[in-house]
Scaffold this active site. Structure first.
Site, PDB file in Angstrom:
ATOM      1  N   ASN A  10      18.061  32.888  -0.223  1.00  0.00           N
ATOM      2  CA  ASN A  10      17.042  32.418   0.724  1.00  0.00           C
ATOM      3  C   ASN A  10      16.779  33.548   1.712  1.00  0.00           C
ATOM      4  O   ASN A  10      17.620  33.836   2.559  1.00  0.00           O
ATOM      5  CB  ASN A  10      17.573  31.175   1.454  1.00  0.00           C
ATOM      6  CG  ASN A  10      16.662  30.744   2.596  1.00  0.00           C
ATOM      7  OD1 ASN A  10      15.499  31.128   2.652  1.00  0.00           O
ATOM      8  ND2 ASN A  10      17.203  29.944   3.502  1.00  0.00           N
ATOM      9  N   TRP A  11      15.616  34.155   1.583  1.00  0.00           N
ATOM     10  CA  TRP A  11      15.303  35.299   2.458  1.00  0.00           C
ATOM     11  C   TRP A  11      14.868  34.861   3.855  1.00  0.00           C
ATOM     12  O   TRP A  11      14.686  35.705   4.727  1.00  0.00           O
ATOM     13  CB  TRP A  11      14.181  36.135   1.841  1.00  0.00           C
ATOM     14  CG  TRP A  11      14.595  36.945   0.658  1.00  0.00           C
ATOM     15  CD1 TRP A  11      15.812  36.959   0.037  1.00  0.00           C
ATOM     16  CD2 TRP A  11      13.763  37.886  -0.042  1.00  0.00           C
ATOM     17  NE1 TRP A  11      15.789  37.841  -1.010  1.00  0.00           N
ATOM     18  CE2 TRP A  11      14.551  38.416  -1.084  1.00  0.00           C
ATOM     19  CE3 TRP A  11      12.444  38.310   0.086  1.00  0.00           C
ATOM     20  CZ2 TRP A  11      14.052  39.369  -1.991  1.00  0.00           C
ATOM     21  CZ3 TRP A  11      11.958  39.246  -0.798  1.00  0.00           C
ATOM     22  CH2 TRP A  11      12.754  39.775  -1.830  1.00  0.00           C
ATOM     23  N   LYS A  12      14.610  33.594   4.052  1.00  0.00           N
ATOM     24  CA  LYS A  12      14.082  33.107   5.333  1.00  0.00           C
ATOM     25  C   LYS A  12      12.821  33.912   5.704  1.00  0.00           C
ATOM     26  O   LYS A  12      12.084  34.294   4.802  1.00  0.00           O
ATOM     27  CB  LYS A  12      15.153  33.196   6.434  1.00  0.00           C
ATOM     28  CG  LYS A  12      16.488  32.613   5.971  1.00  0.00           C
ATOM     29  CD  LYS A  12      17.462  32.452   7.083  1.00  0.00           C
ATOM     30  CE  LYS A  12      18.819  32.099   6.495  1.00  0.00           C
ATOM     31  NZ  LYS A  12      19.688  31.456   7.426  1.00  0.00           N
ATOM     32  N   HIS A  97      16.063  22.474   4.680  1.00  0.00           N
ATOM     33  CA  HIS A  97      16.993  23.488   5.198  1.00  0.00           C
ATOM     34  C   HIS A  97      17.290  23.171   6.670  1.00  0.00           C
ATOM     35  O   HIS A  97      16.414  22.685   7.391  1.00  0.00           O
ATOM     36  CB  HIS A  97      16.377  24.881   5.067  1.00  0.00           C
ATOM     37  CG  HIS A  97      17.345  25.970   5.366  1.00  0.00           C
ATOM     38  ND1 HIS A  97      17.656  26.348   6.661  1.00  0.00           N
ATOM     39  CD2 HIS A  97      18.112  26.732   4.551  1.00  0.00           C
ATOM     40  CE1 HIS A  97      18.562  27.313   6.617  1.00  0.00           C
ATOM     41  NE2 HIS A  97      18.860  27.570   5.346  1.00  0.00           N
ATOM     42  N   GLU A  99      17.433  24.912   9.242  1.00  0.00           N
ATOM     43  CA  GLU A  99      16.516  25.526  10.216  1.00  0.00           C
ATOM     44  C   GLU A  99      15.233  24.711  10.329  1.00  0.00           C
ATOM     45  O   GLU A  99      14.642  24.606  11.396  1.00  0.00           O
ATOM     46  CB  GLU A  99      16.245  26.995   9.832  1.00  0.00           C
ATOM     47  CG  GLU A  99      17.474  27.848  10.137  1.00  0.00           C
ATOM     48  CD  GLU A  99      17.675  29.036   9.222  1.00  0.00           C
ATOM     49  OE1 GLU A  99      16.707  29.458   8.550  1.00  0.00           O
ATOM     50  OE2 GLU A  99      18.812  29.541   9.175  1.00  0.00           O
ATOM     51  N   GLU A 169      25.244  22.715   3.084  1.00  0.00           N
ATOM     52  CA  GLU A 169      25.234  23.849   4.000  1.00  0.00           C
ATOM     53  C   GLU A 169      25.618  23.376   5.398  1.00  0.00           C
ATOM     54  O   GLU A 169      24.752  22.905   6.161  1.00  0.00           O
ATOM     55  CB  GLU A 169      23.840  24.467   4.062  1.00  0.00           C
ATOM     56  CG  GLU A 169      23.346  25.006   2.738  1.00  0.00           C
ATOM     57  CD  GLU A 169      22.370  26.155   2.942  1.00  0.00           C
ATOM     58  OE1 GLU A 169      22.658  27.239   2.416  1.00  0.00           O
ATOM     59  OE2 GLU A 169      21.370  25.982   3.632  1.00  0.00           O
ATOM     60  N   GLY A 175      24.589  31.630   8.871  1.00  0.00           N
ATOM     61  CA  GLY A 175      24.245  32.817   9.669  1.00  0.00           C
ATOM     62  C   GLY A 175      25.279  33.164  10.723  1.00  0.00           C
ATOM     63  O   GLY A 175      24.997  33.950  11.629  1.00  0.00           O
ATOM     64  N   SER A 215      27.126  31.549   5.113  1.00  0.00           N
ATOM     65  CA  SER A 215      27.868  32.816   5.221  1.00  0.00           C
ATOM     66  C   SER A 215      28.563  33.224   3.920  1.00  0.00           C
ATOM     67  O   SER A 215      29.677  33.757   3.947  1.00  0.00           O
ATOM     68  CB  SER A 215      28.864  32.758   6.387  1.00  0.00           C
ATOM     69  OG  SER A 215      28.155  32.603   7.606  1.00  0.00           O
ATOM     70  N   GLY A 236      22.018  33.206   2.277  1.00  0.00           N
ATOM     71  CA  GLY A 236      20.977  33.636   3.205  1.00  0.00           C
ATOM     72  C   GLY A 236      21.061  35.136   3.445  1.00  0.00           C
ATOM     73  O   GLY A 236      20.596  35.941   2.628  1.00  0.00           O
ATOM     74  N   GLY A 237      21.705  35.522   4.542  1.00  0.00           N
ATOM     75  CA  GLY A 237      21.757  36.923   4.981  1.00  0.00           C
ATOM     76  C   GLY A 237      22.102  37.909   3.873  1.00  0.00           C
ATOM     77  O   GLY A 237      21.417  38.932   3.709  1.00  0.00           O
TER      78      GLY A 237
HETATM   79  C1  PEP Z   1      20.901  29.821   4.312  1.00  0.00           C
HETATM   80  O1  PEP Z   1      19.982  30.276   4.945  1.00  0.00           O
HETATM   81  O2  PEP Z   1      20.691  28.887   3.510  1.00  0.00           O
HETATM   82  C2  PEP Z   1      22.237  30.390   4.498  1.00  0.00           C
HETATM   83  C3  PEP Z   1      23.249  29.837   3.895  1.00  0.00           C
HETATM   84  O3  PEP Z   1      22.338  31.499   5.322  1.00  0.00           O
HETATM   85  P1  PEP Z   1      23.594  32.485   5.466  1.00  0.00           P
HETATM   86  O4  PEP Z   1      24.104  32.798   4.078  1.00  0.00           O
HETATM   87  O5  PEP Z   1      23.058  33.695   6.155  1.00  0.00           O
HETATM   88  O6  PEP Z   1      24.643  31.769   6.249  1.00  0.00           O
END
Ligand code: PEP
Length: 256
Positions: A10-12, A97, A99, A169, A175, A215, A236-237
Site C-alpha cells: 500500500n503506497w498510500k 483502511h 487512515e 491491521e 507506520g 510495520s 505500507g512504508g
Molecule cells: C498500511 O498502510 O496498511 C500499513 C500497514 O503501513 P505500515 O506497513 O507502514 O505500517
C-alpha cells in the site's frame, strides 16, 4: 485447496506516475518469473494506476486501488468508482483502511457498501480491520474487530465471500515501526476466522485469506508468515522501496 499467500503493498499518498515507472523498472525484473504460488499486489495512488497497468500487463503482479466510492457514478466530487478502477486494471481494492476510518471518518456501514459494490464489479476487496491503542488497552480489540468485520460484510452473499481478503491491521502498529508480535496477530486472526465461520460457514471461512499489516519489514515478515493462520501481509512504508518489497515477496514465496 490451500490458500494462495499474498504480499500486498500500500503506497498510500506516495509516488507520482514518473516515480512509479522507476519503481516498476526496478521491481518487475526481480519478480516477473514468480508463478502462481503467491499473489503480489501493488496499490499505488489512483494517478499511477494507468502507468503501472502498462508495466504489469503480462506479468504476475496485480494492481489494487486504495479506495473507491460505493456508487458507480454521479455527483460525488473527488471520488472514484468501481467501474473506473476496474478500467484502470485493478483486481483488488483496499477498503476501510484505518487512515480512511480515522482521518476521513469513514464508517463501517460505508465500508460495507463499498465491499458489496467492489464484489459486484468482480474486484476483490481487501477489507481492513483493527483496533486503536486506546481500544486495545481497554480490552476492546475483539469487540472492535468483530464490529468492523460484520458491518463490512453485512450484505455479502455466500457465493462471493471467498473473493474477499481481510487485513488485520492494528492501528497502533501502522507506520510506527512497532509491529504486533506474531502471537498477537495470530490470536486476533484466529478470532477473525472463527467469526467468518459463523458469518458464512467453515468452508467459506477456510477459503478467505487473512493478512497481517502494521510495520511489516523484510526483517520481521517471516515471523508472521510462519503462522499457519496468517496468509500474507499488507505492507505500507516498506513497500515504497522496490528492494524491500522484492525481499518481502521472496520471503512470502519461501515461507509457503
Ligand atoms: C498500511 O498502510 O496498511 C500499513 C500497514 O503501513 P505500515 O506497513 O507502514 O505500517
Amino acid at each position: 485447496m490451500p490458500r494462495i499467500p499474498i504480499a500486498a503493498g500500500n503506497w498510500k499518498m506516495n509516488k507520482t506516475s514518473q516515480e512509479a515507472s522507476a519503481y516498476a523498472e526496478a521491481f518487475l525484473p526481480q519478480v516477473k518469473d514468480f508463478k502462481k504460488e503467491i499473489e503480489i499486489i501493488i496499490c499505488p495512488p489512483f494517478t499511477a494506476l494507468a502507468t503501472l497497468a502498462s508495466y504489469f500487463r503480462n506479468s504476475p503482479i496485480k494492481l489494487g486501488a486504495q479506495n473507491m466510492h460505493w456508487e458507480e457514478k454521479g455527483a460525488f466530487t473527488g471520488e472514484v468508482s468501481a467501474p473506473m478502477i476496474k478500467e484502470w486494471g485493478c483486481q483488488y481494492v483496499i477498503l476501510g483502511h484505518s487512515e480512511r476510518r480515522h482521518i476521513f471518518r469513514e464508517t463501517s456501514e460505508e465500508v460495507g457498501k463499498k465491499v458489496k459494490k467492489a464484489l459486484e464489479w468482480g474486484i476483490n476487496p481487501i477489507l481492513c480491520v483493527g483496533e486503536t491503542l486506546e481500544e486495545r488497552e481497554k480490552g476492546e480489540t475483539e469487540k472492535i474487530v468483530e464490529e468492523q468485520l460484520l458491518l463490512g460484510l453485512s450484505d455479502i452473499p455466500d457465493a462471493k465471500a471467498s473473493s474477499i481478503v481481510i487485513a488485520y491491521e492494528p492501528v497502533w502498529a501502522i507506520g510506527t515501526g512497532k509491529a504486533a508480535t506474531s502471537e498477537d496477530a495470530r490470536g486476533v486472526i484466529s478470532f477473525i476466522r472463527e467469526k467468518l465461520s459463523s458469518r458464512f460457514n467453515v468452508e467459506i471461512s477456510g477459503d478467505i485469506r487473512i493478512l497481517y499489516g502494521g510495520s511489516v519489514s523484510p526483517e520481521n515478515v517471516l515471523d508472521f508468515l510462519r503462522e499457519d493462520e496468517i496468509d500474507g501481509t499488507l505492507v505500507g512504508g516498506a513497500s515504497l522501496d522496490p528492494l524491500k518489497m522484492i525481499k518481502i515477496a521472496e520471503e512470502t514465496l519461501r515461507a509457503y
